[in-house]
Design an enzyme around this catalytic site. Structure first.
Site, short mmCIF file in Angstrom:
data_model
loop_
_atom_site.label_atom_id
_atom_site.label_comp_id
_atom_site.label_asym_id
_atom_site.label_seq_id
_atom_site.Cartn_x
_atom_site.Cartn_y
_atom_site.Cartn_z
N GLY A 75 61.82 30.47 52.07
CA GLY A 75 61.59 29.36 51.15
C GLY A 75 61.73 28.05 51.89
N CYS B 190 64.43 35.01 56.53
CA CYS B 190 64.47 33.57 56.81
C CYS B 190 65.46 32.86 55.87
CB CYS B 190 63.05 33.01 56.72
SG CYS B 190 62.92 31.38 57.45
N TYR B 191 64.97 32.09 54.89
CA TYR B 191 65.89 31.44 53.96
C TYR B 191 66.78 32.50 53.28
CZ TYR B 191 67.69 28.85 49.95
OH TYR B 191 68.52 28.28 49.02
N HIS C 11 59.65 36.34 60.18
CA HIS C 11 58.85 36.87 59.06
C HIS C 11 58.14 38.18 59.44
CE1 HIS C 11 59.24 33.43 56.34
NE2 HIS C 11 59.34 32.72 57.46
N SER D 14 33.14 41.38 30.26
CA SER D 14 32.23 40.38 30.82
C SER D 14 31.27 41.01 31.82
CB SER D 14 33.04 39.28 31.51
OG SER D 14 33.59 39.79 32.72
N GLY D 15 31.60 42.23 32.25
CA GLY D 15 30.78 42.86 33.28
C GLY D 15 31.34 42.58 34.67
N GLY D 16 32.32 41.68 34.77
CA GLY D 16 32.98 41.40 36.04
C GLY D 16 33.94 42.53 36.41
N VAL D 17 34.52 42.43 37.61
CA VAL D 17 35.35 43.53 38.12
C VAL D 17 36.56 43.78 37.20
CG1 VAL D 17 36.70 44.37 40.08
CG2 VAL D 17 34.73 42.89 40.48
N ASP D 18 37.30 42.73 36.87
CA ASP D 18 38.57 42.94 36.17
C ASP D 18 38.39 43.55 34.78
OD1 ASP D 18 39.51 41.73 38.42
OD2 ASP D 18 39.99 39.81 37.48
N SER D 19 37.49 42.97 33.99
CA SER D 19 37.35 43.51 32.63
C SER D 19 36.71 44.90 32.68
CB SER D 19 36.56 42.56 31.73
OG SER D 19 35.22 42.45 32.14
N SER D 20 35.85 45.17 33.65
CA SER D 20 35.23 46.50 33.74
C SER D 20 36.27 47.55 34.09
CB SER D 20 34.14 46.52 34.82
OG SER D 20 33.18 45.56 34.56
N LYS E 190 43.79 42.01 43.65
CA LYS E 190 42.34 42.19 43.46
C LYS E 190 41.80 43.43 44.19
CE LYS E 190 38.53 40.33 41.80
NZ LYS E 190 38.40 39.79 40.44
#
Ligand code: XMP
Length: 515
Positions: free
Chosen positions: A56, A83-84, A171, A225-231, A371
């Site tokens: 952070g 780290c932090y 890190h 909607s036909g997009g990836v997420d809603s499909s 995603k």
């Protein structure tokens, strides 16, 4: 069978927090980011097999430095401070942290002093790591030993193995840390004893069980909607409850060529949910008549969508749930180290305005997935590449790509030109390698000649960009012969266009859409 094993990441505002979550999932262990403010009781409720304290930007030496509930250090749950996170652990357990005279930033060399526990199997004792800190540990708390050092600090990594407490100043989640993957792997499997059974297949089984238990015999509505997420959300819920799901697909007249029939064909063929395709083209066009201002166009498209969607949703009797394709970045995008993540989660597809008396409860089955995990899940559920690899398409659709007034004629011209862009990009095997590739209709008439005839027609702009997340983007240096082919096809095949231009603006300063 998947065991429900979670590693929690307490977020102290590091730019790399999401990366830590990714790296753990790559070890087939489920990970979840939570605010550092989460109480000990809340944390323990999740039954974590391990906890990571992220880095952070703060200094632990400041009075207002973010601190977690220090009961976690006595809980017996393995902890890794990064780290932090390391400095916080040292500070909370009675060690000493001071401002360093020489900041360490970037690639550094560390010498590993102890090849056990999180450094098990790391054979190269002098290894490259990614550092980014101003403070450093001066004195270790009781019980801790140093397990790695650099030129500047004897405490580049520390451990109290009997209590399962580990800290590293660098890190491991960043690729520049050569042994980073091994360190994360060791923490997950050697220290937290994770079984590594978290896979997409097992995720589907668990999600189906959860959806069935939640929904029981009730009905669910989803705006497709036909997009990836809603499909993918639709496919997953379909697997769980089939006909109890109704998907509403609104054809707003602002879709790409053949989009509505494609969606209708795809989902009636392969799924058992009820699909309602609403032809609302006329309503939308009527509402948009005469409007030229981009913001006013957007707002009207949004409002009209809510009206049409609500109208259909209220017709579905006994609907108790509204499903949304919210993904993990939507959720954590809004986790600020001071805010409550659930305060600011964005609402998808503008369906936030459903009538009050419907009182629908939300189902968000993709809420914990990144995603590319959503894409993987889609493939696992049998969705085609065409669906899971789709390019982003804005909610207001071609409404942001027909400049000026939106008319049916202009939309039809754009649809044809856009179709040619997509077709040629696919033929050249470049479509899925770019972030977005589309056409824009510019209602400016310029002079041309076709045969012996003088023409006076509109302009099409081609927009093809590469991007990781849409926040920034570069225009793609498309091969000239491909640009030429797209241009001549558009001019020859699309009535109403006599000039094609290529947009060579990156974002910033441009945006991806023209509006
Ligand atoms: P801009 O034009 O802001 O776009 O550079 C960034 C990304 O967001 C998409 N976009 C939208 N997506 N609803 C969406 O779901 C919208 O209203 C919207 N506007 C822009 C755009 O296509 C690009 O990928």
């Amino acid at each position: 069978m998947m065991k429900k094993e979670t590693i929690l990441i307490l977020d102290f505002g590091s730019q790399y927090t999401q990366l830590i979550a990714r790296r753990i999932r790559e070890e087939n262990v489920f990970s979840k980011i939570v605010s550092y403010k989460t109480s000990f009781e809340e944390l323990i409720k999740e039954k974590p097999i391990g906890i990571i304290l992220s880095g952070g930007p703060s200094s632990i030496l400041r009075k207002e430095a973010p601190k977690c509930d220090s009961k976690i250090f006595d809980s017996g749950v393995p902890i890794l401070g990064i780290c932090y996170g390391l400095q916080l652990m040292v500070y909370s357990l009675g060690g000493e942290v001071v401002t360093s005279c020489s900041r360490e930033y970037g690639k550094m060399n560390v010498e590993i002093l102890n090849n056990e526990n999180i450094f098990k199997g790391i054979t190269n004792n002098c290894t490259n790591v990614w550092m980014s800190h101003g403070d450093k540990v001066q004195k270790l708390p009781k019980g801790f030993i140093s397990t790695a050092k650099t030129q500047n600090t004897p405490f580049a990594a520390i451990a109290y193995p009997d209590k399962n407490l580990y800290g590293i100043q660098f890190h491991p989640e960043v690729v520049h840390t050569t042994a980073g993957k091994s360190i994360i792997k060791n923490f997950c499997h050697n220290i937290c004893k994770a079984s590594g059974s978290w896979t997409m297949k097992s995720y589907i089984d668990v999600a189906i069980g959860e959806i069935r238990e939640l929904v029981k015999k009730d009905k669910v509505i989803l705006a497709l909607s036909g997009g990836v997420d809603s499909s993918v959300a639709a496919a997953l819920i379909d697997k769980a409850i089939g006909k109890q799901l109704t998907c509403i697909f609104v054809d707003n007249g602002l879709l790409r060529k053949n989009e509505a029939s494609r969606v209708e064909g795809l989902y009636t063929r392969n799924f058992s949910f009820n699909l309602k395709v609403i032809d609302a083209e006329e309503r939308f066009l009527k509402r948009l008549k005469g409007i030229k201002d981009p913001e006013v166009k957007r707002k009207n498209i949004g409002y009209e969508f809510i009206e049409v969607f609500n109208n259909e949703a209220t017709k579905i009797e006994n609907a108790k749930f509204l499903a949304q394709g919210t993904t993990y970045p939507d959720v954590i995008e809004s986790i600020s180290i001071d805010g409550n993540p659930s305060d600011t989660i964005k609402s998808h597809h503008n369906v936030g305005g459903l009538p009050e008396d419907m009182k629908l409860k939300l189902i968000e089955p993709l809420r914990s997935l990144f995603k590319d995990e959503v894409r993987l899940l889609g493939k696992e559920l049998g969705l085609s590449n065409e669906v899971v690899m789709r390019q982003p398409f804005p909610g207001p659709g071609l409404g942001v790509r027909v400049l000026g007034e939106i008319t049916k004629d202009n939309l039809d011209i754009l649809r044809e030109a856009d179709h040619i862009v997509v077709e040629e990009m696919k033929k050249a095997d470049l479509y899925y390698k770019t972030w977005q590739a589309f056409a824009v209709f510019i209602p400016v008439k310029t002079v041309g000649v076709m045969g012996d005839e003088r023409t006076y027609d509109n302009v099409i702009a081609i927009r093809i960009v590469e991007s990781v997340d849409g926040m920034t983007a570069n225009w793609v240096q498309l091969p000239h012969d491909l640009l030429g082919k797209i241009s001549s096809r558009i001019i020859n095949e699309v009535r109403g266009i006599n000039r094609v231009v290529y947009d060579i603006t990156s974002k910033p300063p441009g945006t991806i859409e023209w509006e």
